[in-house]
Design a protein around this motif. Structure first.
Motif, PDB file in Angstrom:
ATOM      1  N   ILE A 232      36.964  41.092  47.205  1.00  0.00           N
ATOM      2  CA  ILE A 232      38.327  40.641  47.538  1.00  0.00           C
ATOM      3  C   ILE A 232      38.764  39.624  46.762  1.00  0.00           C
ATOM      4  CG2 ILE A 232      40.634  40.719  48.583  1.00  0.00           C
ATOM      5  CD1 ILE A 232      39.065  41.959  50.708  1.00  0.00           C
TER       6      ILE A 232
ATOM      7  N   ASP B 196      43.376  48.261  53.418  1.00  0.00           N
ATOM      8  CA  ASP B 196      43.328  47.576  52.683  1.00  0.00           C
ATOM      9  C   ASP B 196      44.010  47.363  51.361  1.00  0.00           C
ATOM     10  OD1 ASP B 196      42.095  44.597  51.997  1.00  0.00           O
ATOM     11  OD2 ASP B 196      40.718  45.015  52.500  1.00  0.00           O
TER      12      ASP B 196
ATOM     13  N   LYS C 160      43.113  44.734  48.480  1.00  0.00           N
ATOM     14  CA  LYS C 160      41.981  45.274  47.771  1.00  0.00           C
ATOM     15  C   LYS C 160      42.106  46.524  46.874  1.00  0.00           C
ATOM     16  CE  LYS C 160      37.471  46.415  48.279  1.00  0.00           C
ATOM     17  NZ  LYS C 160      36.108  46.620  49.020  1.00  0.00           N
TER      18      LYS C 160
ATOM     19  N   GLY D 252      40.829  50.871  48.826  1.00  0.00           N
ATOM     20  CA  GLY D 252      40.797  49.524  49.558  1.00  0.00           C
ATOM     21  C   GLY D 252      40.687  50.651  51.258  1.00  0.00           C
TER      22      GLY D 252
END
Length: 911
Positions: free
Chosen positions: A699, A718, A721, A778
């Protein structure tokens, strides 16, 4: 008169006369002495004058002799013409230039007679005109400037000088011409060399800059999950890029050799580093060529040296690359040892051999000639400039070494290089701790691997036993006391052994050829080439040189999540590439598009490393670095903050130029991952570096504001990310989410249909697509589920697919629903209540800002404006146009972007 008185009187008279005579005598004597003295002085004066006259005569004769010698030996052309334009004397060198036997033949001849009869090239019309002008004006028209004459064969430079008697009486002129042919040739050679250097610098930059983008993007693409064919295509691009880069480097290196600019440095280096670099570069090439790559390193050689590791690596790689290129089947070998000269010096002995095509005896002497290629018909498939061996030979010679060649045509070639090196550390390069405690068991039936392993074990002096079957191997492990057991990965005969559950305390290590897929999950693997260093590391418990087959191998040797890195480059593509290459280090990565932005960034943040591009508009990297160093007066950290130069120009002297202008290090484009790793490891403090764990995720910092990114929450994703992988901005992230949502809607029913019809091929393809797409936004957990189903598809495991697909589709639908909610929320932003006219005005305003930003190459404003326009736009055609604008800018197609902006302006105005 008294006779007596008369006698006295006579006596007195006589006495008086006598006294008078004596006085006169004395006077005459004095006069005589004076005359004698005068005579002597006169005589001396006459003698002195005679001597003086003789001295003047001698001096005059000497001067005439010197003048004669000058005229006879002077290489320059000296003409003397009197006021009647007649030749009166000249230098002997005139004879050669006029092709006459005796210069006296010219005496008394007029200037015109000489020109008409002898056609002297130095007496051209311009020179004659100047001579006559000075002579006819009795020297009043003085011309003292230089005269340049090019006769074709020779070049002359000279002047015309009038000469006088007593300072005023004009006598004639001198024409003095210097032959400057050699000087002119030297000047031309220097100018050509300078022009060549400038051209090479320009060529290096112009070629390396786009090549950097090509190879960088290819490298990042290879990290994605791609179909096998696509991976092959991208790998071909990488190989072609590497080949082109090799050719560029060959040309530059040859130029340095030719101009005497090849420099050999002397720095301390570890031999293990050199060996690892060489092996990691060559073994993939050997694998592609289906060749065995054999390495043998003398474990007793010293571990550290002082020399030019870059040039030594270049020598070895050139020889090994050539060996791979000209070997169709068999092997390529690399042998390394050291021959002692004294306690502080050795001769490195480097031997590169192959079983390839070989070289004819008559061609060996021409092997190191420039651009030489032998047996063109036989070697027509081999690529390259033909400069590699020429450069290699020059490098070896420059380091005081030598190279020998032994070849048998059709059977192979061997190069042996001898290089003197200073020893820094006499510790052995490979040794085994507590050697008596080790006992090795070996089962390997491939002859070349068996030979390498046994040769290595013997060199290290370790006890070992060889078995000839898997059953014998299993039995020995059960009863024997072995610290490590080596077994060929393809010789395991049962699942229990593959997974290591064999009831033994021995460490099991699989032996595998490089590129071979091993079946185990928890067994250590030692891959070829096998030699003393990795073997000793295994016995010493150092696992860096072998891997567990179940581990996800990290692409870097350390991570630094606390480190902060700044990358400065005016080309957005280069920033994307640099960010991508640095992502695995898990550092915070910020980017700037100009030197001015970089100055603001370093004033606000303490960076561990700054990568500064050299050639940028307005303020280049050198100027920006100078300003940062000046800021060190008030902020001491900036005086020593590591700044690494990024440049596509690698011509000799570039690195030194950067070092003298405040930079700490130098990284050439295209960025090499190994060099990048070395630089990051060198400049990021050790307390911020740690060994990467398997669960470490990649990341990196988003280009968006952290608070804005952190404020977004989507279950199952995420976001940080996802933003980074979607291009670094929230706007692109939501566009990616919208695309993913659309793709999911299409594939849900298709996946169900594939399960129903048992269409394994389409099922695996669809699941693979979901796996890749979910990773890009992500959605890590969904990507993992898709990965497991994809593997099941590859293994044709219908039982697993049937039982797990429903759960997967449920998770996919839930994620799609979460994305839909996020998209609706994003669309209902602060601009949702705008009227159509207000929205059009904002679009018009945004388009104007976008156009201005493109005109001044303000990429940050471009990205931010695109995000804002995507938030405002509601019509699909508007969104598509905005995305196309962004894509054109990314590809530097500014005219196309401006055309779309003009078209959008027209549509908004028509509304």
């Amino acid at each position: 008169m008294d006779p007596c008185c008369e006698s006295n009187k006579k006596y007195e008279e006589l006495l008086q006369k006598y006294q008078t005579a004596e006085a006169e005598k004395s006077k005459l004597a004095r006069e005589l002495r004076t005359l004698a003295k005068r005579y002597e002085v006169s005589k001396m004066n006459i003698s002195t004058q005679a001597n003086l006259n003789r001295g003047v005569l001698v001096e005059k004769q000497m001067q005439e002799m010197y003048l004669r010698l000058l005229l006879e030996t002077c290489p320059d052309l000296i003409f003397a013409f009197n006021k009647y334009q007649e030749f009166i004397f000249g230098s002997k060198s005139i004879e050669d230039h006029f092709a006459i036997d005796d210069i006296s033949l010219l005496h008394g001849r007029s200037l015109y007679n000489i020109i008409e009869r002898y056609y002297p090239p130095v007496l051209n019309s311009d020179v004659v005109e100047r001579l006559i002008k000075i002579i006819t004006s009795s020297g009043a028209e003085k011309i003292n400037e230089y005269i340049d004459i090019d006769t074709g064969d020779n070049k002359y430079r000279g002047s015309i000088v009038p000469f006088y008697q007593n300072g005023n009486d004009f006598l004639g002129v001198f024409l003095i011409m210097n032959d400057v042919t050699d000087i002119a040739k030297k000047e031309m050679a220097e100018q050509a060399s300078h022009a060549k250097s400038n051209f090479l610098a320009r060529m290096s930059h112009e070629i390396r800059t786009p090549l950097s983008a090509i190879m960088g993007m290819a490298e990042l693409t290879l990290r994605e999950d791609l179909p096998e064919a696509a991976t092959g295509y991208i790998s071909t691009i990488m190989q072609a890029g590497d080949s082109l880069l090799d050719i560029i480097n060959d040309i530059l290196d040859l130029s340095k050799v030719e101009t005497g600019q090849l420099e050999i440095s002397s720095e301390q280096y570890m031999m293990t580093s050199l060996i690892n670099d060489v092996i990691n570069i060559i073994k993939p090439r050997a694998l592609d060529a289906k060749l065995r790559f054999i390495v043998e390193v003398d474990n007793t050689m010293p571990s550290a040296y002082k020399g030019d590791i870059v040039r030594i690596r270049q020598i070895i790689l050139n020889l090994l690359s050539n060996a791979v290129k000209y070997t169709e089947q068999g092997f390529v070998s690399f042998l390394l040892n050291a021959e002692r000269i004294d306690d502080s010096n050795v001769n490195l002995l480097i031997t590169v051999s192959d079983s390839g095509r070989g070289i004819k005896k008559e061609d060996i002497s021409k092997l190191f000639d420039e651009y030489s290629r032998f047996d063109i018909g036989m070697n027509k498939d081999a690529e390259g400039t033909g400069l590699g061996l020429t450069i290699t030979k020059n490098l070896i010679t420059s380091m005081g070494g030598d190279v020998d060649v032994d070849s048998e045509f059709g059977e192979g070639t061997s190069f042996t290089v001898t290089l003197p090196q200073e020893v820094v550390d006499n510790n052995e390069i490979a040794f085994v701790n507590d050697i008596e405690s080790h006992n090795i068991l070996l089962f390997e039936q491939r002859e070349f691997l068996f030979d390498s392993i046994t040769r290595t074990i013997n060199s290290l002096g370790i006890k070992y036993k060889v078995v000839s079957s898997a059953a014998e191997f299993h039995d020995e492990l059960s009863v024997g006391q072995y610290t490590i057991a080596f077994i060929a990965a393809d010789l395991c005969e049962n699942v229990e052994m593959r997974y290591g559950h064999i009831g033994t305390n021995s460490t099991i290590v699989f032996i595998a050829e490089f590129g071979e897929v091993t079946p185990a999950k928890n067994i250590n693997v030692l891959t070829t080439p096998i030699f003393s260093i990795p073997f000793a590391n295994i016995l010493n418990g150092v696992s860096d040189n072998y891997t567990k087959s179940s581990a996800v191998k990290s692409s870097v040797e350390f991570v630094a999540p606390e480190a902060k890195i700044l990358v400065v480059d005016d080309i957005n593509t280069n920033l994307i590439i640099a960010q991508g290459l640095m992502q695995p280090y898990n550092a915070v990565i910020d980017v700037c598009l100009s030197g001015a932005e970089a100055i603001k960034a370093v004033a606000a943040t303490k960076y561990d490393v700054v990568f500064m591009d050299h050639m940028m508009p307005e303020m280049d990297g050198v100027e920006a670095t100078a300003k940062i160093r000046e800021m060190g007066g008030s902020e001491p950290y900036l005086a020593n903050m590591p700044i690494v130069a990024l440049t596509a120009n690698s011509v000799l002297g570039t690195k030194e130029m950067f070092m003298s202008n405040g930079f700490n290090d130098f990284l050439s484009k295209p960025i090499d991952k190994g060099m990048l790793n070395t630089i990051l490891k060198k400049w990021i403090s050790e307390d911020k570096q740690r060994v990467p764990e398997i669960e470490d995720t990649i990341i990196s910092q988003s280009t968006e504001d952290d608070d804005a990114v952190n404020s977004i929450s989507i279950e199952g994703i995420d976001v940080k990310k996802g933003v980074q992988l979607s291009g670094g901005t929230i706007g692109y992230f939501y566009e990616t989410l919208a695309s993913f949502h659309s793709d999911v809607a299409e594939r849900l029913d298709l996946i169900r249909e594939c399960v129903f019809t048992r269409d394994l091929s389409r099922y695996t393809t669809f699941v693979h697509a979901i796996r890749s797409a979910s990773a890009n936004i992500g959605a890590n957990e969904l990507s993992r589920l898709a990965h497991d189903l994809e593997n099941a598809g590859v293994k044709k495991d219908w039982d697993y697919i049937t039982h797990r697909t429903d759960n997967f589709l449920t998770a996919l639908q839930q994620l799609s629903s979460n994305i839909q909610t996020a998209l609706v929320s994003y669309d209902k932003g602060e601009d949702d209540d705008l009227s159509d006219s207000d929205r059009d005005n904002k679009i018009r305003e945004g388009l104007g800002s976008l156009k201005s930003a493109i005109d001044i190459f303000d990429i940050v404003t471009v990205n931010n404006t695109v995000d804002e326009l995507l938030k405002i736009a509601r019509k699909e055609d508007e969104k598509k146009n905005i995305r196309d604008i962004s894509q054109h800018i990314l590809m530097f197609e500014y005219d196309k972007a401006l055309n779309i902006i003009d078209s959008m302006f027209q549509k908004v105005d028509n509304n």
